[in-house]
Write a protein that holds these residues in place. Structure first.
Motif: not given
Length: 399
Positions: A177-182
């Motif tokens: 569930g880690y969200r990338a820093d787009l």
């Protein structure tokens, strides 16, 4: 007027029971079982989606000279809604049957160069690049993660070389569930490289800067709750300029209704990714699902999920579990992955099933993924299941 719920409202949830974390009106549109915690795999659709599907299919069964054209108008409604949610418009958006189709379109649209792809990403983001390389197009270079295995702006920066023409990654890691820093990844790669994003684990539930990407693809069967064979891609002007229309089909060209013996030029917008007509029944379902997201608001859905994730993390820790997911709210989406030291994942799953909980089960871990409609009572079920694994077995009677 669009209904907007605030994060403060979602954060007022207290103990378990019928409480859904502050979005009761949203929850009323669904009927998934109380302990269903597998939205990262499949999201049971709403009453709205069921009704839209039944209506479109019923109309198709009574077809007359107006039916097909009328049903196909659902495509535009879905593209308009998807485009708004992605920060663009219908002309930059095309409906697709799944996320993989969009990733294959991107992979076969880059004629040469190197594409950075996270080595730990879901296979749907691997095979398009493998197949494109085998066809003599762009070649993938497998990008290692950080100490947690996550893709960050720093890991991308460390792997950049002059031959890199694109980066393809998942907005949200399917395991943790880690969200990338787009936005940070975009800053690192600059304006001259394409950023391809698989958004399937975050679109509609995470307020991410989708405009930072050049290609955003997603399927609708998970968090968007539109069921199978739904999805879309949104393309930036840069992507439209640079991606070759290698896989454009007969519906992705200009003058699509003119059937002659010449090759038509690709459509000017994202419609060039179309290969053939999709199901207008599925388009109607997708439009209904996207409408719910717009009416409720992504920020409200995200806040409701955050409450549940917080409670699940607490419950897992109380039960002796080791959290594998990111725990900082700004770094996570809706997934809580864990393992229970000394206990096989299959045994953990068996206990969860016995308490009415539906998780995703991996060989070495268990994944819980709630939605904004999930009642807090689901957390009590998880807590009770983990507690049952700590109870000593009842001693056998001595004859």
């Amino acid at each position: 007027m669009t209904a907007r719920h605030t994060a403060d409202t979602a954060g007022t949830a207290g103990t378990a029971g019928g409480d859904t974390g502050g979005l009761p009106a949203y929850a009323e549109r669904f009927e998934a079982p109380e302990g269903y915690l597998d939205f990262a795999r499949y999201g049971p659709p709403s009453h709205d989606v069921l009704a839209a599907t039944a209506d479109a299919l019923g109309r198709s069964a009574r077809a007359d000279h107006t039916t097909v054209n009328d049903l196909m108008r659902a495509d535009l409604r879905a593209r308009q809604s998807a485009g708004r949610l992605a920060g663009t418009d219908a002309e930059h958006t095309v409906l697709l049957p799944n996320a993989s189709t969009g990733l294959f379109q991107a992979a076969f649209g880059i004629p040469s160069g190197t594409v950075l792809v996270p080595v730990s990403d879901f296979p749907a983001n691997h095979y398009p690049w493998r197949r494109a390389a085998a066809a003599g197009l762009a070649v993938p270079r497998w990008l290692p993660g950080d100490a947690h295995g996550w893709t960050t702006a720093d890991t991308v920066r460390a792997a950049l070389t002059d031959d890199v023409v694109a980066v393809s990654l998942s907005a949200v890691d399917f395991r943790t569930g880690y969200r990338a820093d787009l936005a940070a990844v975009r800053d690192v790669i600059g304006p001259d490289r394409l950023l391809v994003v698989d958004a399937i684990q975050g679109f509609g539930i995470a307020d991410l800067p989708w405009q930072a990407a050049d290609v955003v693809v997603t399927g609708g069967q998970k968090w968007l709750r539109a069921s199978w064979s739904t999805g879309f891609a949104a393309l930036s002007d840069r992507a439209l300029e640079r991606l070759a229309p290698t896989l454009t089909g007969w519906t992705g060209v200009d003058e699509v209704a003119l059937f002659d013996d010449r090759e038509h030029p690709p459509a000017a917008g994202a419609g060039r990714l179309s290969i053939t007509n999709l199901s207008p029944v599925n388009a109607a379902a997708f439009a209904a699902a996207l409408a719910i997201v717009e009416e409720t608001g992504v920020a409200a859905i995200e806040a409701g999920i955050r409450v549940l994730v917080d409670h699940l993390i607490d419950a897992v820790r109380e039960g002796g579990g080791e959290i594998l997911s990111a725990t900082a709210p700004e770094s996570r989406a809706g997934i809580v992955s864990f393992r229970l030291p000394g206990t096989d994942a299959a045994a953990v799953a068996e206990a969860l099933h016995a308490h009415g909980v539906t998780p995703t089960v991996r060989p070495d871990s268990v994944r819980l993924s709630p939605h904004a409609s999930t009642p807090l009572a689901a957390v009590d079920r998880v807590r009770a299941a983990l507690a049952s694994l700590r109870r000593p077995a009842t001693a056998s009677a001595v004859c």
